[in-house]
Write an enzyme that holds these catalytic residues in place. Structure first.
Site, short mmCIF file in Angstrom:
data_model
loop_
_atom_site.label_atom_id
_atom_site.label_comp_id
_atom_site.label_asym_id
_atom_site.label_seq_id
_atom_site.Cartn_x
_atom_site.Cartn_y
_atom_site.Cartn_z
N SER A 1 30.22 25.66 31.25
CA SER A 1 31.22 24.28 31.61
C SER A 1 32.40 24.51 32.15
CB SER A 1 32.15 24.49 30.13
OG SER A 1 32.51 25.09 29.85
N CYS B 1 32.40 50.93 8.67
CA CYS B 1 31.78 52.12 9.49
C CYS B 1 31.36 53.23 8.78
CB CYS B 1 32.89 51.90 10.46
SG CYS B 1 32.65 53.44 11.86
N HIS C 1 30.86 39.06 28.87
CA HIS C 1 31.62 39.00 27.42
C HIS C 1 31.30 39.83 26.34
CE1 HIS C 1 32.79 34.43 28.42
NE2 HIS C 1 34.37 35.73 29.03
#
Ligand code: BJW
Length: 248
Positions: A193, A151, A123
């Site tokens: 989970s 940016c 992730h």
């Protein structure tokens, strides 16, 4: 919390010690003892917010400032935290030739800090900041924690380098995670989970490949019925018991 069954623990230790190939899947629960909140549950990160509000591109585009404030707050928490004996035990597994690696859903970087090298952060990593429009990407793990929305290369929006809902997992890491799991005869599932996909799919993938599955969690999860052994307790306490850190 269901008490730890010491008979099951000794069977599990035996399985870990004898496994020819093994992979570990971790989630937020492994970092709980380091002081980092999990996502779900009464004290979790989602408390008071919807996941879509904070962890999706739609939510980010609606309110980038709110989303960044949440991530900066988490960076501050993480910077004050250290890996715990659970991370250390998994880092020790790198010294075993049978070890494939740790596949983590966590973005906190604590596995890396503990020394894990065979590691896939499926992730992403909270310390990465990247542009939503151009290739600009920086690691801010050693930088002061400050708010930057635009940016420096193209003035578009900067975002944290994590995988939000509705986004694909980085394909190289995901493919490698699948290969490790299919190649393993043991999968240890720690502190997740097991409700977020496709990460949770690694568990049935392991099962279909004939793998033995050990779950370490403080409570039951949807993975528990698939696991051969469930060890109930804190990952920071159980993993050092499960992994023989004295073995060569
Ligand atoms: C302890 C403990 C202690 C506590 N010791 N244990 C199939 C079915 C249904 C839905 C989907 C599906 N496929 C895809 C989806 C949609 C979605 C999804 O899964 N939704 C479900 C939630 C319903 N998935 C996605 O959107 C994914 N992308 C995708 O599928 O793309 C497809 C696509 C294809 C083509 C084009 C485009 C797209 C992406 C998912 C990304 C998840 N991102 C997050 C946020 C990351 C950034 C950030 O950190 O901010 O990842 S969500 C959040 O959940 C985070 C975590 O990594 C992830 C998992 O949570 P985790 O680690 O399990 O934590 P908790 O809190 O849930 O659980 C903690 C556990 O620890 C508990 O069990 C406790 O009991 C235990 N515990 N203390 C041991 N001391």
């Amino acid at each position: 919390m269901v008490p730890l069954d010491h008979g099951q623990l000794s069977v599990a230790k035996h399985v870990v010690a004898g496994a020819k190939r093994l992979t570990v899947l971790t989630g937020a629960g492994i970092s709980a003892e380091s002081g980092i909140p999990t996502f779900r549950g009464p004290d979790g990160y989602w408390r008071g917010h919807s996941p879509e509000e904070l962890a999706s591109m739609d939510g980010f585009l609606k309110n980038p400032q709110l989303v960044w404030e949440w991530y900066l707050e988490r960076r501050r928490t993480i910077r004050s935290c250290q890996p715990n004996p659970g991370h250390d035990a998994l880092a020790f597994l790198d010294s075993r030739k049978e070890f494939c690696g740790v596949v983590t859903q966590n973005v906190d970087g604590l596995h890396k800090l503990a020394g894990s090298q065979n590691l896939i952060e499926i992730h992403g990593n909270i310390w990465l900041t990247q542009c939503i429009s151009c290739p600009y990407k920086v690691d801010e793990s050693q930088s002061p924690i400050t708010f930057r929305l635009n940016c420096p290369e193209c003035d578009s929006l900067l975002r944290p380098g994590v995988v939000w809902f509705g986004e694909e997992l980085p394909s190289g890491g995901w493919q490698q995670a699948n290969e490790w799991v299919k190649d393993s005869e043991l999968l240890i599932v720690v502190g997740t989970s097991a409700v977020v996909y496709p990460a949770a799919n690694l568990i049935p993938i392991a099962r279909d490949a004939g793998s033995y599955i050990i779950e370490v969690n403080i409570s039951n999860t949807p993975a528990s019925s698939t696991a051969d052994i469930c060890l109930y307790g804190k990952a920071a306490e159980i993993l050092p018991l499960l992994v023989d850190m004295k073995a060569p």
